[in-house]
Design an enzyme around this catalytic site. Sequence first.
Site, PDB file in Angstrom:
ATOM      1  N   GLN A   1       0.811  -1.225   0.000  1.00 55.00           N
ATOM      2  CA  GLN A   1       0.000   0.000   0.000  1.00 55.00           C
ATOM      3  C   GLN A   1       0.845   1.277   0.000  1.00 55.00           C
ATOM      4  O   GLN A   1       0.313   2.376   0.012  1.00 55.00           O
ATOM      5  CB  GLN A   1      -0.963  -0.015   1.194  1.00 55.00           C
TER       6      GLN A   1
ATOM      7  N   ASP B   1       9.609 -12.492  -2.849  1.00 55.08           N
ATOM      8  CA  ASP B   1      10.245 -12.572  -1.526  1.00 55.08           C
ATOM      9  C   ASP B   1      10.321 -11.151  -0.970  1.00 55.08           C
ATOM     10  O   ASP B   1      10.965 -10.290  -1.549  1.00 55.08           O
ATOM     11  CB  ASP B   1      11.652 -13.180  -1.665  1.00 55.08           C
TER      12      ASP B   1
ATOM     13  N   ASP C   1      14.573  -2.557   3.932  1.00 58.32           N
ATOM     14  CA  ASP C   1      15.951  -2.075   3.838  1.00 58.32           C
ATOM     15  C   ASP C   1      16.195  -1.387   2.492  1.00 58.32           C
ATOM     16  O   ASP C   1      16.912  -0.392   2.412  1.00 58.32           O
ATOM     17  CB  ASP C   1      16.942  -3.223   4.039  1.00 58.32           C
TER      18      ASP C   1
END
EC number: 2.7.1.15
Length: 309
Positions: free
Chosen positions: A225, A249, A255
């Site tokens: 979102q 994945d 990060d």
Amino acid sequence: MCAKIVVVGSCMIDFTCFSPRLPKPGETLIGNRYEIKYGGKGANQCIAAVRLGASATIIASLGSDTYAQEYLKIFKKENIDVSHVQIQENQHSGIAHITVAENGENSIVAVIGSNAMLSTKHVDSAANVIRNADILLGQLETPVETTLHALKLHKGHGLSIINGAPATEKIDSELLRLCDIFCVNETEAEVMTGVQPLGLSNMQDAIWKLLDMGCNTVILTLGEQGAAYASREERTVKLIPTTSVQPVDTTGAGDAFLGALAYFKAYHPGLSMNECIRRACVVATKSVLKFGTHASFPTRDSLSPDLFA
């Protein structure tokens, strides 16, 4: 040349099992693949930033094992300054056990190892590098007093971003006050604020709670979102949507977002917060289309040139 981005943070070795789904408590599943990868929020965010073209230094602590030597090679290959990475004698490097399900969900158990030995003295030895950085980026996988010390050295010299991960119920209020931007995902925000289950309908409650706790600007990442943010000056929560994709994945997506945010703040200082977050979301979205952490972080030439205009 001084690095524009300095990361004070963690290095972890990821032992990843791929499984049809996440196991229930007490259940053993037969997985279909196993990999050893190099992660840790500090290292990941640093690598994500340099992949976009940033000049970066990492201040970190590794163990006296073969994984540490391999990590140093990875940093050097990525052109990251490792002159402030310390090797701790008789200590293992930080490790994480990750299970990745076929639908892209993951669960992680981390043992921080040598990361716990990243000290204020270690930070002092890199004081000039920290003061000369445009961006200081930190997380919570290393001792809080060390991150706090780095923030104090950097204050007044540039912009600081703290990633409130892994989640913690009680966080040092001085850390929140000192950093310019505090970034968390939905799970971390739930733990810190007690607002749960967190969604679009109540995200502003969580953001306002974090601002009331002392944060200057809060960014809440919301997966597919996008992300939302607000600041003390302008307590209007703004939602920045992102493109919806089928994830392979999601490990390391946060990060990728933080590394990209640091990059855009350092190298495109004229961009609005809205635009920096939008572009960081594009980078994070691209990262969920590949397996792994570093392997999934996009390089500058794999992204649209418009992103760097």
